[in-house]
Design an enzyme around this catalytic site. Structure first.
Site, short mmCIF file in Angstrom:
data_model
loop_
_atom_site.label_atom_id
_atom_site.label_comp_id
_atom_site.label_asym_id
_atom_site.label_seq_id
_atom_site.Cartn_x
_atom_site.Cartn_y
_atom_site.Cartn_z
N ALA A 136 0.80 -1.23 0.00
CA ALA A 136 0.00 0.00 0.00
C ALA A 136 0.83 1.27 0.00
O ALA A 136 0.40 2.30 -0.53
CB ALA A 136 -0.95 -0.01 1.20
N GLY A 192 -0.84 4.72 0.39
CA GLY A 192 -2.25 4.38 0.37
C GLY A 192 -3.09 5.04 -0.70
O GLY A 192 -4.32 4.92 -0.67
N GLY A 193 -2.46 5.67 -1.68
CA GLY A 193 -3.24 6.35 -2.72
C GLY A 193 -4.16 5.42 -3.48
O GLY A 193 -5.32 5.74 -3.73
N LYS A 194 -3.66 4.25 -3.86
CA LYS A 194 -4.49 3.32 -4.62
C LYS A 194 -5.53 2.65 -3.73
O LYS A 194 -6.63 2.33 -4.18
CB LYS A 194 -3.61 2.29 -5.33
N ASP A 238 1.62 -3.20 4.16
CA ASP A 238 2.92 -2.88 3.59
C ASP A 238 4.00 -3.57 4.42
O ASP A 238 3.86 -3.69 5.65
CB ASP A 238 3.17 -1.37 3.57
N ASP A 271 2.45 -9.40 10.22
CA ASP A 271 2.19 -10.63 10.98
C ASP A 271 0.80 -11.20 10.71
O ASP A 271 0.59 -12.41 10.82
CB ASP A 271 2.33 -10.37 12.48
N ASP A 282 1.18 -3.47 -5.93
CA ASP A 282 1.87 -2.32 -6.52
C ASP A 282 3.31 -2.38 -6.00
O ASP A 282 3.65 -1.75 -5.02
CB ASP A 282 1.17 -1.03 -6.10
N CYS A 302 5.46 1.38 -11.25
CA CYS A 302 5.64 2.68 -11.91
C CYS A 302 6.96 2.62 -12.69
O CYS A 302 7.84 3.45 -12.52
CB CYS A 302 5.62 3.84 -10.91
#
Length: 390
Positions: free
Chosen positions: A227, A230-232, A248, A274, A288, A341
């Site tokens: 993540a 967290g934009g997506k 993440d 975890d 991503d 990206c």
């Protein structure tokens, strides 16, 4: 500050960057020691510094030296400006040019003119074909500011009106229905009512197009496996109208996500490393993945000069491992989405081909490479599903 004084400040910052200090740190140190500099001065120096970093090779060629002074001199020559107007030695201006500096420099060519690391140029040509040169030329320029309209708070028409009321002029962007391109007032966005009340988020148009390519629907169990900020995850929550889980490997990257979700009215659940392994099954998992960032070098140009062939090999191993772990979290008929990206096939199509070879039964349902020629950053997305056995 005069334009000449701003150039002198940029030279100082660039020399620190060339010596190994991150550009943001060098800019912060300069600003703290230069309390006289107003916000306009700080923005102008920042722009000079990052444009010189984007164009490091070509400006060093034009300027005759890979120094802060050489990069600023080379930038002036590249733009057809008269260096004598800046290099005057008067007040806080840079010292006048020496005879050697006046005679120095050459017009760059090939990868040098495109500000591409020499070792990387053949790989980009293989990955992008005829688009390689125009894509890298586009990477020499500052990226546009894009916004995502948060459909949980506003329609595009409402968001455009709210922004215009604060003299932030935008237009719809063709890459996604939610995307807006900022035409005027980009630096005012973060203080605007439209942003603070969650009507819009700062997000590249191609990043939004990646989310638009996902087969999301209300009621799906969705996990953003990598993540980051967290934009997506926020964009997916706006599309589904329901909760999205975010994970993440370094949870610190998600530290601002709860506040962003609250502002957006989005339901985001944070999962620790975890807990994520036993969190499935999920209907859709977005990976991503960490990558070279080659598609976003307009925004983060330092990465262009830090990337190595060894790092690309390391990233490929990391990307493969993430795909393997994420695919195991999906339920029957689940969707695995892979995004980078990056502009490089070794991080994109090659990783999907390697995954399919390791995991028979998976199928690519959609795949697309976005480049700066599409009007956003360079992004790759692939959407995969697995055959359901009887």
């Amino acid at each position: 500050m005069t334009p000449a004084a701003r150039a002198a400040a940029a030279i100082e910052v660039l020399d620190r960057w060339l010596a190994g200090m991150p550009a943001e740190q060098a800019l912060t140190n300069w600003a703290r020691s230069s309390r006289f500099a107003g916000s306009g001065d700080r923005h102008a120096v920042r722009d000079l510094v990052f444009q010189a970093i984007r164009c490091r090779r070509s400006h060093a060629a034009f300027g005759g030296a890979e120094t802060g002074r050489g990069l600023i001199l080379g930038g002036q020559r590249d733009r057809g400006e008269d260096p004598a107007a800046i290099f005057t030695g008067e007040g806080h201006a840079p010292a006048p040019l020496t005879d050697a500096e006046r005679d120095s420099g050459h017009a760059p060519s090939g990868a040098e003119a495109l500000d591409c690391p020499e070792w990387l140029w053949p790989r980009l040509q293989t990955s992008l074909g005829a688009d390689a040169a125009p894509v890298m030329a586009a990477q020499r320029q500052r990226a546009d500011v894009h916004l995502r309209v948060n459909s949980l708070r506003a329609t595009p028409t409402e968001a455009l009106a709210a922004l215009a009321a604060e003299n932030i002029i935008c237009a719809p962007h063709p890459l996604a229905d939610t995307a807006l391109s900022v035409i005027e007032g980009g630096r005012r966005v973060a203080q605007s009512r439209a942003y603070l009340e969650g009507l819009v988020e700062l997000q590249d148009a191609a990043s939004q197009a990646v989310v638009a390519a996902l087969p999301l629907r209300p009621g799906m169990r969705v996990l953003d496996y990598c993540a980051g900020g967290g934009g997506k995850a926020l964009a997916m929550a706006a599309r589904t109208g329901g909760p999205v889980a975010a994970h993440d490997a370094d949870p610190r990257r998600m530290r601002d996500l709860p506040a962003r979700a609250g502002r957006a009215g989005a339901a985001i659940t944070l999962l620790s490393p975890d807990h994520v392994a036993n969190s499935g099954p999920w209907d859709l998992v977005l990976t991503d993945v960490p990558c070279s960032g080659s598609g976003s070098w307009r925004r983060a140009p330092e990465g262009k000069w830090l990337l190595t062939a060894e790092r690309l090999t390391e990233l490929a191993r990391l990307q493969d491992g993430i795909l393997d772990r994420a695919s195991a979290l999906l339920g029957p008929g689940g969707v695995l989405a892979y995004a980078t990206c990056s502009l490089l096939s070794c991080e994109n199509g090659d990783r999907i081909a390697a995954f399919l070879a390791r995991h028979p039964g998976w199928t690519v349902k959609a795949q697309r490479q976005f480049t700066p020629l599409d009007g956003g950053d360079g992004f790759f997305v692939a959407v995969l599903t697995r055959e359901i056995s009887d």
